[in-house]
Scaffold this motif. Sequence first.
Motif, PDB file in Angstrom:
ATOM      1  N   ALA A  22      -2.805  -4.609  -8.337  1.00 40.79           N
ATOM      2  CA  ALA A  22      -2.176  -3.746  -7.322  1.00 40.79           C
ATOM      3  C   ALA A  22      -1.912  -4.528  -6.035  1.00 40.79           C
ATOM      4  CB  ALA A  22      -3.061  -2.531  -7.032  1.00 40.79           C
ATOM      5  N   THR A  27       5.717  -4.908  -3.075  1.00 42.80           N
ATOM      6  CA  THR A  27       5.411  -3.926  -2.035  1.00 42.80           C
ATOM      7  C   THR A  27       6.486  -2.840  -2.009  1.00 42.80           C
ATOM      8  OG1 THR A  27       4.436  -5.723  -0.765  1.00 42.80           O
ATOM      9  CG2 THR A  27       4.915  -3.682   0.426  1.00 42.80           C
ATOM     10  N   THR A  28       6.062  -1.597  -2.026  1.00 46.82           N
ATOM     11  CA  THR A  28       7.028  -0.506  -1.898  1.00 46.82           C
ATOM     12  C   THR A  28       7.229  -0.175  -0.422  1.00 46.82           C
ATOM     13  OG1 THR A  28       5.242   1.084  -1.986  1.00 46.82           O
ATOM     14  CG2 THR A  28       6.384   0.646  -4.049  1.00 46.82           C
ATOM     15  N   HIS A  30       6.797   2.243   2.693  1.00 45.40           N
ATOM     16  CA  HIS A  30       5.713   3.160   3.033  1.00 45.40           C
ATOM     17  C   HIS A  30       6.172   4.608   2.986  1.00 45.40           C
ATOM     18  CE1 HIS A  30       7.892   1.830   6.548  1.00 45.40           C
ATOM     19  NE2 HIS A  30       7.474   2.873   7.234  1.00 45.40           N
ATOM     20  N   ASN A  34       6.512   7.329  -4.585  1.00 45.10           N
ATOM     21  CA  ASN A  34       5.303   6.926  -5.321  1.00 45.10           C
ATOM     22  C   ASN A  34       4.197   6.453  -4.375  1.00 45.10           C
ATOM     23  OD1 ASN A  34       6.700   4.581  -4.727  1.00 45.10           O
ATOM     24  ND2 ASN A  34       6.586   3.705  -6.792  1.00 45.10           N
ATOM     25  N   PHE A  35       4.560   5.857  -3.241  1.00 47.20           N
ATOM     26  CA  PHE A  35       3.512   5.464  -2.295  1.00 47.20           C
ATOM     27  C   PHE A  35       2.922   6.692  -1.591  1.00 47.20           C
ATOM     28  CE2 PHE A  35       1.999   4.351   1.953  1.00 47.20           C
ATOM     29  CZ  PHE A  35       0.927   3.557   1.572  1.00 47.20           C
ATOM     30  N   VAL A  38       0.367   8.028  -3.817  1.00 47.60           N
ATOM     31  CA  VAL A  38      -0.812   7.160  -3.859  1.00 47.60           C
ATOM     32  C   VAL A  38      -1.676   7.352  -2.607  1.00 47.60           C
ATOM     33  CG1 VAL A  38      -1.474   4.723  -3.567  1.00 47.60           C
ATOM     34  CG2 VAL A  38       0.030   5.398  -5.452  1.00 47.60           C
ATOM     35  N   VAL A 250       0.500  -1.211   2.717  1.00 48.48           N
ATOM     36  CA  VAL A 250       0.883  -0.617   1.432  1.00 48.48           C
ATOM     37  C   VAL A 250       0.074  -1.163   0.254  1.00 48.48           C
ATOM     38  CG1 VAL A 250       2.793  -0.387  -0.200  1.00 48.48           C
ATOM     39  CG2 VAL A 250       3.212  -0.080   2.260  1.00 48.48           C
ATOM     40  N   ASN A 251       0.033  -2.493   0.116  1.00 46.55           N
ATOM     41  CA  ASN A 251      -0.651  -3.045  -1.066  1.00 46.55           C
ATOM     42  C   ASN A 251      -2.142  -2.751  -1.055  1.00 46.55           C
ATOM     43  OD1 ASN A 251       1.919  -4.543  -0.774  1.00 46.55           O
ATOM     44  ND2 ASN A 251       1.239  -5.458  -2.704  1.00 46.55           N
ATOM     45  N   TRP A 254      -2.620   0.810  -2.081  1.00 50.67           N
ATOM     46  CA  TRP A 254      -2.392   0.943  -3.519  1.00 50.67           C
ATOM     47  C   TRP A 254      -3.630   0.452  -4.287  1.00 50.67           C
ATOM     48  CZ3 TRP A 254       2.986   2.301  -4.423  1.00 50.67           C
ATOM     49  CH2 TRP A 254       3.225   2.748  -5.733  1.00 50.67           C
ATOM     50  N   ASN A 257      -6.465   2.893  -4.064  1.00 56.91           N
ATOM     51  CA  ASN A 257      -6.358   4.028  -4.973  1.00 56.91           C
ATOM     52  C   ASN A 257      -6.829   3.650  -6.376  1.00 56.91           C
ATOM     53  OD1 ASN A 257      -5.706   6.780  -5.379  1.00 56.91           O
ATOM     54  ND2 ASN A 257      -3.836   6.179  -6.441  1.00 56.91           N
TER      55      ASN A 257
END
Lengths: 389, 389
Positions: A22, A27-28, A30, A34-35, A38, A250-251, A254, A257
């Motif tokens: 993860a 990186t998605t 923010h 999906n973020f 999460v 973000v990472n 993730w 989670n």
Amino acid sequence: MKDRLLLMIPGPIEFTPEVMRAMGMPTTSHIAPNFIEVFGQVLERLREVFLCPDGQPFVVAGSGTLAMDMAAANLVEPGDRALVVNTGVFGDRFAAILERYGAEVTQVQAPVVGEVPALEEVEATLRTADYKLMTITHVDTSTGVAADVKALAELGRRYGALVVVDGVCAVAGEEMRQQEWGIDIALTASQKAIGVPPGLALLVAGPRAMETFRQRKTPVTNYYADWSNWLPIMEAYEARRVAYFGTPPVNLIWALNVSLGQILGEGMETRFERHRRLSQAMKAAVRAMGLEQVPRRPEIGAHTLTAPYFPEGIDRSVLARIRAAGVIVAGGLHPAIKDRYFRIGHMGAVSPSDILTTVGAIERGLIEAGYDLKPGLGLTAAQAVLAEG
Amino acid sequence: MKDRLLLMIPGPIEFTPEVMRAMGMPTTSHIAPNFIEVFGQVLERLREVFLCPDGQPFVVAGSGTLAMDMAAANLVEPGDRALVVNTGVFGDRFAAILERYGAEVTQVQAPVVGEVPALEEVEATLRTADYKLMTITHVDTSTGVAADVKALAELGRRYGALVVVDGVCAVAGEEMRQQEWGIDIALTASQKAIGVPPGLALLVAGPRAMETFRQRKTPVTNYYADWSNWLPIMEAYEARRVAYFGTPPVNLIWALNVSLGQILGEGMETRFERHRRLSQAMKAAVRAMGLEQVPRRPEIGAHTLTAPYFPEGIDRSVLARIRAAGVIVAGGLHPAIKDRYFRIGHMGAVSPSDILTTVGAIERGLIEAGYDLKPGLGLTAAQAVLAEG
């Protein structure tokens, strides 16, 4: 890049492959759906891991010290009295932080390094004045001493103090039932038993803490730590909406989670028990090898780390030998005894095999350093505990 | 997990595969020799990227707002006068942060959204009082407006103010020569043109800023941001020694070192020129498609992002169509015009192919939304600029 050395320090710890995947995934945004999901799950799951169904979680980019800073900056107003139950270096730090926000700090110190202050002494101090809050270091990473959080929290509440637990080296490893035990704030950092690389400050505030914050008469003098900025963000993501204050990491979130999912998959009771058992195995090995420990009594030894003194004739150069034998352990941190002891972290995804690997490396390191030790003595003692389970 | 969508927002951006590998590699101890070397290199390389050979870099776990907070908390004492050159939302934020530490803030506002305050007006304001510091948002992410940092910094210094540049959407993308231009503090966040996932606050303080900090008469009222805590750590790692305050975010710092190596490998001049060229291509495409931009004049448009208004008859629902066409762009952020424009980030490792991919997706999105546009018009305009190089 670690040459496959096993990292057994009190944080950062060894993280699971799923957590590391993860960390390294693209990186998605923010605000990507999906973020948002999460981050929302992270907030819900933190309540479960902290065992605080009515708590308000905060997840903010920073170190564990930022989590301590958040607790102090948002609760303390100039002139407030605060009581610090001090079991080592991180008690000193909490006192310094509280004073920064204008608190009048009283410390109850352990009589010697490796001890805890007596409950009677804490109670006697609570009787002398009207304390707004009381801080407890659950596990002081510098000494490996664990405080009796349940009993201390009960005392604090009885005398009307908000109870703040620095759980940096404890949460998700040591038994801690935030709501049931009446803890108003519990906090930690990602790289300890929570099992995520360093970079996240994590905090859960109960209703009394949030109410105290809402009733403040003076502004929080720390902009970044101010809950006024973060509360709307936490509420939005949990409601699966977007809100912006600062770009969330973000990472790391993730990865958090993923780790919280693994923690809850194991179950908190099983997890507490595993930490207890593995700690007992490590401590049995340390005793069998003839090493004293910094915590003066078994009842006050943490389950997340072990802090042995070097035996007679051995100094900190043995740490390089232990490393050469495949395991990284940590040196001392408490200034009074810094060069006389070392620290072994065993929390998070730690396994019985990790314990044996570590004991084995310590045995070989000690023998190579000239310590008179029968090979396998520590391993046998650890294995006896592990085999019980 | 992004379904291979291209992320073209003003941060987080697309990161290089090498950076993402560093994110996902096994976490080392923060006192491991290889990590000490990496952190030391990071500090040296930041000086080169900020073009500030005499600066003191700070790398701390947090968001870009923490970097702003650090600048304000360490420089401002109650009653100090501060001048904010405001070009959008992040000027408002800097004013709020400065006020939190007791500054008396004067703002020079842009006359309308999408403009910059006139230099004459800034100078007239600087004449009226003794300002301790002046802040400039290099690129306001909310408007895509770039300030003339060089000229403003010169003005600030002439009138004796410390010059603080919020370079969050600029550093390592826009031309910025911290030392040559007399900038006392420049700061940014990792997830912008620096090219590392979010979670790091980055700041370089010049000698005058450090001296001002050392001469403070009152303590910094923000514990976590206090340079007294971090300066010894930065000095130690740069000297390839270990020191402990908080556990550094190991993986992010490792990734930062990889990215800084890539940035310096390209060279700052080449990098500034690439950002200029790709920005011109994007802006040429936007104009060819008949879209107005938030910055009112080409000279004040940032090179790190483009902020086009939606054309007549098109609303923000086109963003979902652009996304369906393969590219994520960002919605509006400035409250006054929030639903009337969108934002395209193009910084860091962005390539000519990314520009074309993005223009292509915007064209298809607009056409699908009913906008009368000849396919390829934007692409042709972008390509004309790209082919010049």
